[in-house]
Design a protein around this motif. Structure first.
Motif, PDB file in Angstrom:
ATOM      1  N   ASP A   3     -22.237 -38.060  36.431  1.00 43.54           N
ATOM      2  CA  ASP A   3     -21.173 -37.661  37.346  1.00 43.54           C
ATOM      3  C   ASP A   3     -20.003 -38.642  37.262  1.00 43.54           C
ATOM      4  OD1 ASP A   3     -19.908 -36.144  39.261  1.00 43.54           O
ATOM      5  OD2 ASP A   3     -21.407 -36.473  40.824  1.00 43.54           O
ATOM      6  N   ILE A   4     -18.912 -38.262  37.867  1.00 43.22           N
ATOM      7  CA  ILE A   4     -17.733 -39.121  37.992  1.00 43.22           C
ATOM      8  C   ILE A   4     -18.040 -40.136  39.088  1.00 43.22           C
ATOM      9  CG2 ILE A   4     -15.277 -39.185  38.583  1.00 43.22           C
ATOM     10  CD1 ILE A   4     -15.247 -36.147  37.731  1.00 43.22           C
ATOM     11  N   LEU A   5     -18.007 -41.419  38.715  1.00 46.54           N
ATOM     12  CA  LEU A   5     -18.411 -42.452  39.671  1.00 46.54           C
ATOM     13  C   LEU A   5     -17.372 -43.542  39.892  1.00 46.54           C
ATOM     14  CD1 LEU A   5     -22.058 -42.974  38.339  1.00 46.54           C
ATOM     15  CD2 LEU A   5     -21.337 -41.599  40.317  1.00 46.54           C
ATOM     16  N   THR A   6     -16.517 -43.764  38.911  1.00 46.96           N
ATOM     17  CA  THR A   6     -15.636 -44.928  38.971  1.00 46.96           C
ATOM     18  C   THR A   6     -14.188 -44.571  38.656  1.00 46.96           C
ATOM     19  OG1 THR A   6     -15.877 -45.457  36.623  1.00 46.96           O
ATOM     20  CG2 THR A   6     -17.544 -46.386  38.135  1.00 46.96           C
ATOM     21  N   HIS A  11      -9.895 -42.409  34.847  1.00 42.73           N
ATOM     22  CA  HIS A  11      -8.894 -42.693  33.820  1.00 42.73           C
ATOM     23  C   HIS A  11      -9.253 -41.993  32.508  1.00 42.73           C
ATOM     24  CE1 HIS A  11      -6.211 -44.825  31.107  1.00 42.73           C
ATOM     25  NE2 HIS A  11      -5.467 -45.061  32.176  1.00 42.73           N
ATOM     26  N   LEU A  12     -10.506 -42.048  32.128  1.00 42.39           N
ATOM     27  CA  LEU A  12     -10.959 -41.336  30.931  1.00 42.39           C
ATOM     28  C   LEU A  12     -10.675 -39.845  31.067  1.00 42.39           C
ATOM     29  CD1 LEU A  12     -12.691 -41.042  28.265  1.00 42.39           C
ATOM     30  CD2 LEU A  12     -14.594 -40.597  29.816  1.00 42.39           C
ATOM     31  N   LEU A  13     -11.018 -39.295  32.211  1.00 43.89           N
ATOM     32  CA  LEU A  13     -10.825 -37.870  32.457  1.00 43.89           C
ATOM     33  C   LEU A  13      -9.349 -37.482  32.381  1.00 43.89           C
ATOM     34  CD1 LEU A  13     -12.141 -35.200  33.246  1.00 43.89           C
ATOM     35  CD2 LEU A  13     -11.931 -35.913  35.622  1.00 43.89           C
ATOM     36  N   MET A  14      -8.484 -38.228  33.053  1.00 41.84           N
ATOM     37  CA  MET A  14      -7.060 -37.912  33.037  1.00 41.84           C
ATOM     38  C   MET A  14      -6.470 -38.083  31.638  1.00 41.84           C
ATOM     39  SD  MET A  14      -6.161 -36.765  35.958  1.00 41.84           S
ATOM     40  CE  MET A  14      -7.770 -36.019  36.100  1.00 41.84           C
ATOM     41  N   SER A  15      -6.913 -39.084  30.904  1.00 36.32           N
ATOM     42  CA  SER A  15      -6.425 -39.288  29.537  1.00 36.32           C
ATOM     43  C   SER A  15      -6.800 -38.113  28.643  1.00 36.32           C
ATOM     44  CB  SER A  15      -7.000 -40.578  28.956  1.00 36.32           C
ATOM     45  OG  SER A  15      -6.548 -41.692  29.687  1.00 36.32           O
ATOM     46  N   GLU A  16      -8.041 -37.685  28.702  1.00 39.89           N
ATOM     47  CA  GLU A  16      -8.501 -36.543  27.902  1.00 39.89           C
ATOM     48  C   GLU A  16      -7.788 -35.258  28.328  1.00 39.89           C
ATOM     49  OE1 GLU A  16     -10.726 -36.534  25.285  1.00 39.89           O
ATOM     50  OE2 GLU A  16     -10.540 -38.719  25.427  1.00 39.89           O
ATOM     51  N   PHE A  17      -7.610 -35.083  29.614  1.00 40.32           N
ATOM     52  CA  PHE A  17      -6.933 -33.914  30.165  1.00 40.32           C
ATOM     53  C   PHE A  17      -5.488 -33.840  29.656  1.00 40.32           C
ATOM     54  CE2 PHE A  17      -4.619 -32.453  34.193  1.00 40.32           C
ATOM     55  CZ  PHE A  17      -4.718 -31.105  33.904  1.00 40.32           C
ATOM     56  N   GLU A  45      -0.993 -43.113  38.243  1.00 37.91           N
ATOM     57  CA  GLU A  45      -0.753 -42.411  39.510  1.00 37.91           C
ATOM     58  C   GLU A  45      -1.794 -41.316  39.739  1.00 37.91           C
ATOM     59  OE1 GLU A  45       3.297 -41.047  39.426  1.00 37.91           O
ATOM     60  OE2 GLU A  45       4.038 -42.965  40.184  1.00 37.91           O
ATOM     61  N   LEU A  46      -2.144 -40.600  38.676  1.00 33.72           N
ATOM     62  CA  LEU A  46      -3.167 -39.556  38.798  1.00 33.72           C
ATOM     63  C   LEU A  46      -4.525 -40.147  39.159  1.00 33.72           C
ATOM     64  CD1 LEU A  46      -2.169 -37.405  35.734  1.00 33.72           C
ATOM     65  CD2 LEU A  46      -1.949 -36.753  38.138  1.00 33.72           C
ATOM     66  N   VAL A  47      -4.852 -41.263  38.545  1.00 34.12           N
ATOM     67  CA  VAL A  47      -6.107 -41.938  38.874  1.00 34.12           C
ATOM     68  C   VAL A  47      -6.081 -42.377  40.333  1.00 34.12           C
ATOM     69  CG1 VAL A  47      -7.520 -43.986  38.409  1.00 34.12           C
ATOM     70  CG2 VAL A  47      -6.623 -42.620  36.508  1.00 34.12           C
ATOM     71  N   ASP A  48      -4.967 -42.935  40.788  1.00 31.78           N
ATOM     72  CA  ASP A  48      -4.837 -43.323  42.202  1.00 31.78           C
ATOM     73  C   ASP A  48      -5.023 -42.115  43.118  1.00 31.78           C
ATOM     74  OD1 ASP A  48      -4.259 -45.940  41.454  1.00 31.78           O
ATOM     75  OD2 ASP A  48      -2.085 -45.746  41.794  1.00 31.78           O
ATOM     76  N   PHE A  49      -4.385 -41.009  42.767  1.00 31.02           N
ATOM     77  CA  PHE A  49      -4.484 -39.783  43.566  1.00 31.02           C
ATOM     78  C   PHE A  49      -5.931 -39.313  43.677  1.00 31.02           C
ATOM     79  CE2 PHE A  49      -4.703 -35.110  43.634  1.00 31.02           C
ATOM     80  CZ  PHE A  49      -4.085 -34.866  44.851  1.00 31.02           C
ATOM     81  N   TRP A  50      -6.598 -39.174  42.532  1.00 25.12           N
ATOM     82  CA  TRP A  50      -7.967 -38.647  42.551  1.00 25.12           C
ATOM     83  C   TRP A  50      -8.957 -39.637  43.149  1.00 25.12           C
ATOM     84  CZ3 TRP A  50      -8.987 -33.844  42.737  1.00 25.12           C
ATOM     85  CH2 TRP A  50      -8.105 -32.924  42.163  1.00 25.12           C
ATOM     86  N   GLU A  51      -8.709 -40.918  43.006  1.00 26.04           N
ATOM     87  CA  GLU A  51      -9.566 -41.913  43.650  1.00 26.04           C
ATOM     88  C   GLU A  51      -9.482 -41.760  45.172  1.00 26.04           C
ATOM     89  OE1 GLU A  51     -10.576 -46.548  42.913  1.00 26.04           O
ATOM     90  OE2 GLU A  51      -8.449 -46.098  43.210  1.00 26.04           O
ATOM     91  N   GLN A  52      -8.280 -41.532  45.664  1.00 26.52           N
ATOM     92  CA  GLN A  52      -8.086 -41.313  47.106  1.00 26.52           C
ATOM     93  C   GLN A  52      -8.777 -40.021  47.558  1.00 26.52           C
ATOM     94  OE1 GLN A  52      -6.236 -43.419  49.208  1.00 26.52           O
ATOM     95  NE2 GLN A  52      -7.038 -42.192  50.857  1.00 26.52           N
ATOM     96  N   ILE A  53      -8.595 -38.952  46.810  1.00 22.12           N
ATOM     97  CA  ILE A  53      -9.158 -37.655  47.171  1.00 22.12           C
ATOM     98  C   ILE A  53     -10.689 -37.659  47.114  1.00 22.12           C
ATOM     99  CG2 ILE A  53      -9.358 -35.220  46.422  1.00 22.12           C
ATOM    100  CD1 ILE A  53      -6.686 -35.777  47.722  1.00 22.12           C
TER     101      ILE A  53
END
Length: 120
Positions: A3-6, A11-17, A45-53
């Protein structure tokens, strides 16, 4: 798959996306020519957003709806754009992660996209 944990997972996910998005001419122009994103900054910024969500941590406080409303005024964001975005988003998650957080992320993305389409 795990699962997505960190933050690193995000960051890996957003980069691949974004590799997928920026390779598709039907949507890439929005990021490159209209929004003129700086990819490295945008990814953070996307990583910050999804970390918050997803994890309720971080300090992301930008108005995402307003950012996209302003973008929509520059270049219409169509139903096709949202469909492309969601398809790549879900595909990228499924290729890299599996679990409750991954599923929650897909559900939240659909919800956010739906609200944006309605409000624009």
């Amino acid at each position: 798959m795990r699962d997505i944990l960190t933050r690193e997972d995000l960051h890996l996910l957003m980069s691949e996306f974004y590799l997928k998005l920026l390779a598709d001419s039907k949507i890439s122009y929005i990021f490159i020519k209209v929004a003129k994103i700086d990819l490295a900054s945008h990814l953070l910024e996307l990583v910050d957003f999804w970390e918050q969500i997803l994890f309720d941590r971080g300090s992301f406080r930008k108005n995402v709806l307003q950012i996209h409303t302003d973008l929509n005024q520059q270049s219409k964001l169509s139903d096709e754009h949202f469909a492309i975005w969601l398809n790549y988003f879900n595909t990228t998650i499924d290729e890299n992660f599996a679990g409750q957080t991954a599923e929650n992320m897909k559900t939240r993305a659909l919800s956010i996209a739906t609200v944006m389409k309605i409000k624009m």
